[in-house]
Design an enzyme around this catalytic site. Structure first.
Site, PDB file in Angstrom:
ATOM      1  N   HIS A  82       0.823  -1.213   0.000  1.00 25.85           N
ATOM      2  CA  HIS A  82       0.000   0.000   0.000  1.00 25.85           C
ATOM      3  C   HIS A  82       0.861   1.269   0.000  1.00 25.85           C
ATOM      4  O   HIS A  82       0.566   2.237   0.707  1.00 25.85           O
ATOM      5  CB  HIS A  82      -0.947  -0.011   1.205  1.00 25.85           C
ATOM      6  CG  HIS A  82      -1.926  -1.143   1.162  1.00 25.85           C
ATOM      7  ND1 HIS A  82      -2.529  -1.673   2.274  1.00 25.85           N
ATOM      8  CD2 HIS A  82      -2.398  -1.865   0.108  1.00 25.85           C
ATOM      9  CE1 HIS A  82      -3.327  -2.660   1.918  1.00 25.85           C
ATOM     10  NE2 HIS A  82      -3.265  -2.805   0.610  1.00 25.85           N
TER      11      HIS A  82
HETATM   12  C1  LIG Z   1       0.343  -7.184  -4.914  1.00 21.80           C
HETATM   13  C2  LIG Z   1      -0.569  -6.037  -4.579  1.00 21.80           C
HETATM   14  C3  LIG Z   1      -1.795  -6.298  -3.969  1.00 21.80           C
HETATM   15  C4  LIG Z   1      -2.640  -5.242  -3.640  1.00 21.80           C
HETATM   16  N1  LIG Z   1      -3.898  -5.523  -3.157  1.00 21.80           N
HETATM   17  C5  LIG Z   1      -4.772  -4.498  -2.979  1.00 21.80           C
HETATM   18  C6  LIG Z   1      -6.130  -4.760  -2.647  1.00 21.80           C
HETATM   19  O1  LIG Z   1      -6.582  -5.897  -2.587  1.00 21.80           O
HETATM   20  N2  LIG Z   1      -6.944  -3.690  -2.432  1.00 21.80           N
HETATM   21  C7  LIG Z   1      -6.489  -2.406  -2.523  1.00 21.80           C
HETATM   22  O2  LIG Z   1      -7.273  -1.479  -2.258  1.00 21.80           O
HETATM   23  N3  LIG Z   1      -5.224  -2.131  -2.864  1.00 21.80           N
HETATM   24  C8  LIG Z   1      -4.367  -3.140  -3.137  1.00 21.80           C
HETATM   25  N4  LIG Z   1      -3.106  -2.872  -3.559  1.00 21.80           N
HETATM   26  C9  LIG Z   1      -2.714  -1.463  -3.718  1.00 21.80           C
HETATM   27  C10 LIG Z   1      -3.295  -0.839  -4.983  1.00 21.80           C
HETATM   28  O3  LIG Z   1      -3.224  -1.740  -6.069  1.00 21.80           O
HETATM   29  C11 LIG Z   1      -2.513   0.454  -5.296  1.00 21.80           C
HETATM   30  O4  LIG Z   1      -2.672   1.333  -4.198  1.00 21.80           O
HETATM   31  C12 LIG Z   1      -3.016   1.150  -6.548  1.00 21.80           C
HETATM   32  O5  LIG Z   1      -2.980   0.284  -7.651  1.00 21.80           O
HETATM   33  C13 LIG Z   1      -2.165   2.388  -6.836  1.00 21.80           C
HETATM   34  O6  LIG Z   1      -2.615   2.954  -8.029  1.00 21.80           O
HETATM   35  P1  LIG Z   1      -1.715   3.991  -8.838  1.00 21.80           P
HETATM   36  O7  LIG Z   1      -2.537   4.426  -9.992  1.00 21.80           O
HETATM   37  O8  LIG Z   1      -1.200   5.011  -7.895  1.00 21.80           O
HETATM   38  O9  LIG Z   1      -0.434   3.165  -9.312  1.00 21.80           O
HETATM   39  P2  LIG Z   1      -0.343   1.875 -10.248  1.00 21.80           P
HETATM   40  O10 LIG Z   1      -1.652   1.175 -10.338  1.00 21.80           O
HETATM   41  O11 LIG Z   1       0.821   1.113  -9.762  1.00 21.80           O
HETATM   42  O12 LIG Z   1      -0.073   2.475 -11.688  1.00 21.80           O
HETATM   43  C14 LIG Z   1       1.082   3.169 -12.072  1.00 21.80           C
HETATM   44  C15 LIG Z   1       1.274   2.909 -13.559  1.00 21.80           C
HETATM   45  O13 LIG Z   1       2.233   3.830 -14.057  1.00 21.80           O
HETATM   46  C16 LIG Z   1       3.129   3.133 -14.902  1.00 21.80           C
HETATM   47  N5  LIG Z   1       4.390   3.881 -14.915  1.00 21.80           N
HETATM   48  C17 LIG Z   1       5.271   4.023 -13.903  1.00 21.80           C
HETATM   49  N6  LIG Z   1       6.299   4.808 -14.277  1.00 21.80           N
HETATM   50  C18 LIG Z   1       6.050   5.187 -15.547  1.00 21.80           C
HETATM   51  C19 LIG Z   1       6.732   6.011 -16.463  1.00 21.80           C
HETATM   52  N7  LIG Z   1       7.883   6.611 -16.141  1.00 21.80           N
HETATM   53  N8  LIG Z   1       6.204   6.188 -17.700  1.00 21.80           N
HETATM   54  C20 LIG Z   1       5.019   5.590 -18.044  1.00 21.80           C
HETATM   55  N9  LIG Z   1       4.340   4.797 -17.206  1.00 21.80           N
HETATM   56  C21 LIG Z   1       4.839   4.607 -15.962  1.00 21.80           C
HETATM   57  C22 LIG Z   1       3.248   1.762 -14.263  1.00 21.80           C
HETATM   58  O14 LIG Z   1       3.778   0.806 -15.153  1.00 21.80           O
HETATM   59  C23 LIG Z   1       1.807   1.514 -13.854  1.00 21.80           C
HETATM   60  O15 LIG Z   1       1.070   0.928 -14.896  1.00 21.80           O
HETATM   61  C24 LIG Z   1      -2.238  -3.899  -3.895  1.00 21.80           C
HETATM   62  C25 LIG Z   1      -1.014  -3.643  -4.513  1.00 21.80           C
HETATM   63  C26 LIG Z   1      -0.196  -4.691  -4.882  1.00 21.80           C
HETATM   64  C27 LIG Z   1       1.112  -4.373  -5.573  1.00 21.80           C
END
Ligand SMILES: Cc1cc2nc3c(=O)[nH]c(=O)nc-3n(C[C@H](O)[C@H](O)[C@H](O)COP(=O)(O)OP(=O)(O)OC[C@H]3O[C@@H](n4cnc5c(N)ncnc54)[C@H](O)[C@@H]3O)c2cc1C
Length: 558
Positions: free
Chosen positions: A488
């Site tokens: 998280h």
């Molecule tokens: C194994 C795991 C289990 C989890 N289980 C849960 C759950 O059951 N329930 C829950 O609420 N939360 C859960 N979480 C947490 C939740 O998934 C994250 O908090 C959420 O996905 C974050 O979203 P985000 O959009 O900030 O980042 P992300 O979803 O990680 O997206 C970021 C994206 O940006 C891309 N990116 C990064 N750098 C660059 C760049 N320089 N150029 C272009 N693209 C880039 C990445 O490849 C990725 O696709 C879990 C996380 C993990 C890893």
């Protein structure tokens, strides 16, 4: 950038909005910003577009994140609070982001999380004001005891939220065990109260994971409203004075630029959003100049305030072969896979994290200080066996638990000015004694629940912590040796009004024009729950801010 002169720099056009990162936040945000085709939107994603049909199967999440093709596979620097271990931090690297392999649990947090954000100076972020944005994306599928109309759920969004249809027999016994231990049952952690134990809500519908990619991005791309560019890693922001007007990205061995007429929005996640800011000269001037990066804006909070949940698990063997481990035999696995793809039913079409809950280790708290999850399977690394090889050893249950509001704060730093270099992630896990003590008390409560009569029939030996781990010192030593990330990560470009904040209450980067952040990085505190739902809510709000729309008015049901 190293080698830049060796590559071509190609101009890839201009869009109204450029969004960086197609994860939980970016997939929704890009679709919202396109506004039905009224605005042009380019969405850059470092990872691949697709091709992994198994990612649709919710129960396989725990195995699929081990595939390095779809994972940034970060590790922390050695953590003194966890016996010097480097902790694995998976992050999705594929269109869909971390949502492609997360647990799909849909938990918003506690209402006091958001009221606290507002009290910290973030006007417009109280629970009453954020609730409509949780509801806007939600398509709630399961009536709770108080019904669909308890006022806390959205019925008309695209993001499916619902409960498992056929919880495992161990899960049912677990919920009886919670009652026997004196805890209330709760069928809606996102409803009127958070305390208690029950079945979780999941982003699963018709036996398939419902990500923001599936719910929002795919339809927008199909209609031609969003230009999705996979395999495109943003390497730095482009500027005109204090205004951001584009992004440089690398695809293969070529550098491209894409211009933004209105805004660039960063949704690259809690690790990579601060990385991209720092590579672009936005961060702590001292850190940047040490790496030879020219400072455009001194913002010392970039990469600071790293938060995560650290969990440890109680693990029991089972006395009957009834756990979800039953499906890990070739014959049953094949049948379950067919069942999932043809009928969208069966064990593989559900998450293994079926139930859990929120509880307090001490009285008088405004919100429950711990969460425990019940997983009716021996572990995520279990192997698929031949039918004749199944034994009782393949069966068991796990109970990971963690403090909801850890005090420890860490940081992310660059190692060099080269975008291809790894970053240093130092969460400083368990650097506050408080976090260790709360986890220790949570373990005691978890053990108390698992020791009650409803589980007598199924409960085999406690493998971990194990019978030799009894005293406070022994439990603390167990936590330091076994603590793992709860996945998280958040807070590394926090919203606020203090000197360490990075964005304002409309998610605009302080001192910059045309640059917003809309992912897990902006949360000023970690919420009392998992972090996907809050991230999606942040993206919903960001879309209104960027489009100049008045906030949706809300009220909390009486
Ligand atoms: C194994 C795991 C289990 C989890 N289980 C849960 C759950 O059951 N329930 C829950 O609420 N939360 C859960 N979480 C947490 C939740 O998934 C994250 O908090 C959420 O996905 C974050 O979203 P985000 O959009 O900030 O980042 P992300 O979803 O990680 O997206 C970021 C994206 O940006 C891309 N990116 C990064 N750098 C660059 C760049 N320089 N150029 C272009 N693209 C880039 C990445 O490849 C990725 O696709 C879990 C996380 C993990 C890893």
């Amino acid at each position: 950038m190293a080698g830049k002169d060796m590559r071509k720099l190609r101009d890839n056009g201009a869009f109204d909005f450029v969004v960086v990162g197609a994860g939980s936040a970016g997939c929704l945000l890009a679709a919202r910003l396109a506004d039905g085709g009224r605005n042009s939107v380019c969405l850059l994603e470092a990872g691949r577009k697709g091709g992994d049909i198994l990612y649709d199967l919710p129960m396989l999440a725990g195995r699929l994140y081990l595939n390095p093709k779809n994972n940034w596979s970060y590790h922390t620097v050695p953590q003194p609070g966890l016996n010097g271990r480097k902790i694995f931090l998976p992050r999705g690297r594929k269109v869909g982001g971390s949502f492609i392999f997360n647990g799909a649990q849909y938990i918003r947090g506690n209402r006091s999380d958001y009221d606290q954000w507002a009290q910290m100076g973030n006007k417009g972020w109280s629970y009453e004001e954020v609730l409509p944005y949780f509801k806007r994306s939600e398509k709630y599928l399961t009536a709770s005891a108080s019904g669909f109309t308890n006022g806390y759920h959205g019925l008309n969004g695209h993001l499916a939220v619902g409960k498992p249809e056929n919880p495992n027999v161990l899960t049912q016994a677990f919920l009886q065990a919670c009652s026997a231990a004196g805890f209330p049952l709760n069928d809606d952690f996102n409803g009127p109260r958070q305390e208690g134990f029950g079945l979780y809500d999941f982003n699963i519908s018709d036996g398939r994971r419902c990500t923001t990619r599936r719910a929002f991005l795919d339809p927008a791309v199909q209609k031609g409203h969003v230009t999705l560019v996979p395999n495109a890693e943003a390497t730095r922001l482009l500027f005109q004075g204090d205004a951001v007007d584009g992004v440089e990205y690398q695809a293969g061995d070529t550098l491209f630029t894409v211009r933004a007429r209105r805004e660039v929005v960063l949704t690259a996640g809690a690790m990579n959003t601060p990385k991209l800011l720092m590579l672009s000269g936005i961060g702590n001037a001292e850190h940047l100049s040490a790496l030879g990066i020219e400072t455009r804006r001194h913002l010392p909070g970039v990469g600071e305030n790293f938060m995560d949940h650290i969990n440890v698990a109680i693990f029991h063997k089972a006395k009957e072969m009834v756990s979800l481990g039953s499906v890990l035999r070739w014959d049953r696995f094949a049948a379950a896979t067919l069942n999932t793809f043809l009928r969208r039913r069966g064990p593989l079409s559900q998450s293994a994290l079926e139930a859990g809950g929120f509880f307090s280790t001490r009285p008088g708290l405004e919100a429950p200080d711990c969460q425990a999850v019940f997983v009716p399977i021996p572990g995520t690394a279990a192997k698929i066996k031949a039918p004749w090889a199944e034994t009782l050893d393949d069966h068991g249950f796990l109970m990971p638990l963690w403090p909801n509001r850890p005090v420890s704060r860490g940081r992310i730093a660059l190692r060099s000015a080269n975008p291809r270099d790894d970053i240093d992630i130092d969460p400083r896990f368990m650097s506050y004694r408080d976090d260790l003590e709360t986890t220790r008390e949570a373990v005691k409560i978890g053990r108390r629940i698992l020791a009650t009569a409803p589980l007598d029939r199924y409960r085999g030996i406690e493998v971990s912590p194990g019978k030799d781990v009894v005293t406070d010192d022994e439990i603390e030593a167990f936590i330091r040796e076994n603590g793992k990330s709860g996945h998280h990560a958040c807070g590394t470009a926090k919203m606020g009004v203090d000197a360490m904040s990075v964005v304002d209450n409309q998610l605009r980067v302080h001192g910059m024009r045309n640059l917003r952040i809309a992912d897990a990085s902006v949360t000023p505190t970690i919420v009392t729950g998992n972090t996907n739902a809050v991230t999606i809510m942040v993206a919903e709000r960001a879309s209104d801010f960027a489009l100049g729309r008045a906030p949706v008015a809300g009220s909390v049901p009486a």
